[in-house]
Motif scaffolding. Structure first.
Motif, PDB file in Angstrom:
ATOM      1  N   SER A  33     -29.474  18.305 -18.971  1.00 21.97           N
ATOM      2  CA  SER A  33     -29.986  16.981 -19.353  1.00 21.97           C
ATOM      3  C   SER A  33     -30.904  17.050 -20.564  1.00 21.97           C
ATOM      4  O   SER A  33     -31.069  16.061 -21.267  1.00 21.97           O
ATOM      5  N   VAL A  34     -31.524  18.226 -20.802  1.00 21.52           N
ATOM      6  CA  VAL A  34     -32.375  18.387 -21.985  1.00 21.52           C
ATOM      7  C   VAL A  34     -31.670  19.215 -23.059  1.00 21.52           C
ATOM      8  O   VAL A  34     -32.298  19.725 -23.982  1.00 21.52           O
ATOM      9  N   ASN A  35     -30.339  19.365 -22.884  1.00 18.82           N
ATOM     10  CA  ASN A  35     -29.498  20.024 -23.883  1.00 18.82           C
ATOM     11  C   ASN A  35     -29.866  21.485 -24.139  1.00 18.82           C
ATOM     12  O   ASN A  35     -29.843  21.954 -25.276  1.00 18.82           O
ATOM     13  N   GLU A 156     -21.295   9.742 -22.132  1.00 18.89           N
ATOM     14  CA  GLU A 156     -20.979   9.029 -20.888  1.00 18.89           C
ATOM     15  C   GLU A 156     -20.703   9.947 -19.703  1.00 18.89           C
ATOM     16  O   GLU A 156     -20.455   9.473 -18.585  1.00 18.89           O
ATOM     17  N   ASN A 157     -20.769  11.260 -19.892  1.00 19.82           N
ATOM     18  CA  ASN A 157     -20.588  12.161 -18.757  1.00 19.82           C
ATOM     19  C   ASN A 157     -21.642  11.891 -17.695  1.00 19.82           C
ATOM     20  O   ASN A 157     -21.376  12.015 -16.495  1.00 19.82           O
ATOM     21  N   TRP A 158     -22.841  11.476 -18.135  1.00 18.76           N
ATOM     22  CA  TRP A 158     -23.931  11.233 -17.182  1.00 18.76           C
ATOM     23  C   TRP A 158     -23.675  10.005 -16.326  1.00 18.76           C
ATOM     24  O   TRP A 158     -24.099   9.946 -15.174  1.00 18.76           O
ATOM     25  N   ILE A 188     -28.919  12.641  -8.931  1.00 24.17           N
ATOM     26  CA  ILE A 188     -28.766  11.234  -9.339  1.00 24.17           C
ATOM     27  C   ILE A 188     -29.875  10.858 -10.317  1.00 24.17           C
ATOM     28  O   ILE A 188     -29.633  10.225 -11.352  1.00 24.17           O
ATOM     29  N   VAL A 189     -31.086  11.276  -9.987  1.00 24.14           N
ATOM     30  CA  VAL A 189     -32.238  10.989 -10.849  1.00 24.14           C
ATOM     31  C   VAL A 189     -32.086  11.710 -12.186  1.00 24.14           C
ATOM     32  O   VAL A 189     -32.315  11.131 -13.259  1.00 24.14           O
ATOM     33  N   ILE A 190     -31.666  12.979 -12.121  1.00 19.40           N
ATOM     34  CA  ILE A 190     -31.501  13.762 -13.350  1.00 19.40           C
ATOM     35  C   ILE A 190     -30.391  13.177 -14.216  1.00 19.40           C
ATOM     36  O   ILE A 190     -30.497  13.147 -15.449  1.00 19.40           O
ATOM     37  N   ALA A 191     -29.315  12.703 -13.583  1.00 17.68           N
ATOM     38  CA  ALA A 191     -28.218  12.094 -14.347  1.00 17.68           C
ATOM     39  C   ALA A 191     -28.704  10.859 -15.103  1.00 17.68           C
ATOM     40  O   ALA A 191     -28.335  10.648 -16.270  1.00 17.68           O
ATOM     41  N   ALA A 192     -29.537  10.049 -14.446  1.00 19.24           N
ATOM     42  CA  ALA A 192     -30.089   8.863 -15.107  1.00 19.24           C
ATOM     43  C   ALA A 192     -30.985   9.283 -16.279  1.00 19.24           C
ATOM     44  O   ALA A 192     -30.896   8.729 -17.386  1.00 19.24           O
TER      45      ALA A 192
END
Length: 207
Positions: A33-35, A156-158, A188-192
């Motif tokens: 999520s932070v690349n 949009e993968n997230w 779920i939270v990390i995906a958001a």
């Protein structure tokens, strides 16, 4: 007291393999999520552990999915490492109409085919019947698409992960994989978080 007793019982039923799988699973998704490129080697460890965990839980579609995720994690590590060290991150892309249509077709076709195949092969090989074969197959099909998009840095993968993770929470809880269900609540939270963070970076790229 009942809560304490329930927690103690849960702790005794949870294996160390699942606990390590949860920790590495959360860590690799956060790093993604932070690349951070380090999400990929940790993802390889996590997916390898979950191949074993899902096989024991008769979640055969998930087991096959994690074989695929392990392979694509190796690909993602290679793809991201192609960029010079002076560049922090590979550029983020947005989904195209063609990609969206192809992805939808893949999910629509793969879900019933995979579900039926799991039922047939489990019966033929005298394995335990697959748990929730069509729900499991749908989530697996969506996850396969999402993982390709993650490896290719498609924003949009997230969104796909967010939707699928909600279903997985219910499935894993019903299969008494409480630690894994909790992991997916966090995912779920990390995906958001990952979506909004990557969207912000994507807009900077356009600017």
């Amino acid at each position: 007291m009942q809560i304490i007793h329930a927690l103690q019982e849960w702790w005794h039923q949870t294996t160390w393999i699942e606990i390590i799988g949860v920790i590495t699973g959360l860590l690799c998704v956060y790093l993604a999520s932070v690349n951070s490129i380090w999400n990929w080697p940790i993802a390889i460890i996590s997916t390898a552990l979950y191949i074993y965990i899902f096989g024991r839980a008769s979640l055969y579609a998930d087991m096959l999915q994690y074989v695929y995720l392990c392979v694509t994690s190796i690909y993602g590590w290679w793809f991201w490492s192609r960029y010079p060290q002076t560049e922090d991150k590979a550029p983020i892309a947005s989904i195209t109409k063609k990609q969206a249509v192809i992805s939808a077709i893949v999910v629509i076709i793969a879900t019933p085919v995979l579900g039926y195949t799991l039922i047939t092969f489990a019966a033929a090989l005298h394995y335990n019947p697959p748990a929730y074969p069509y729900i499991d197959s749908f989530c697996t099909s969506c996850s396969l698409v999402a993982q390709v998009f993650l490896a290719r840095k498609v924003l949009e993968n997230w969104v796909i992960w967010f939707f699928v993770d909600i279903i997985y929470v219910v499935v894993y809880y019903k299969k008494h994989l409480e630690a894994t269900a909790f992991m997916f609540v966090v995912l779920i939270v990390i995906a958001a978080f990952g979506y909004f963070d990557c969207k912000k970076q994507y807009k900077k790229q356009l600017a």
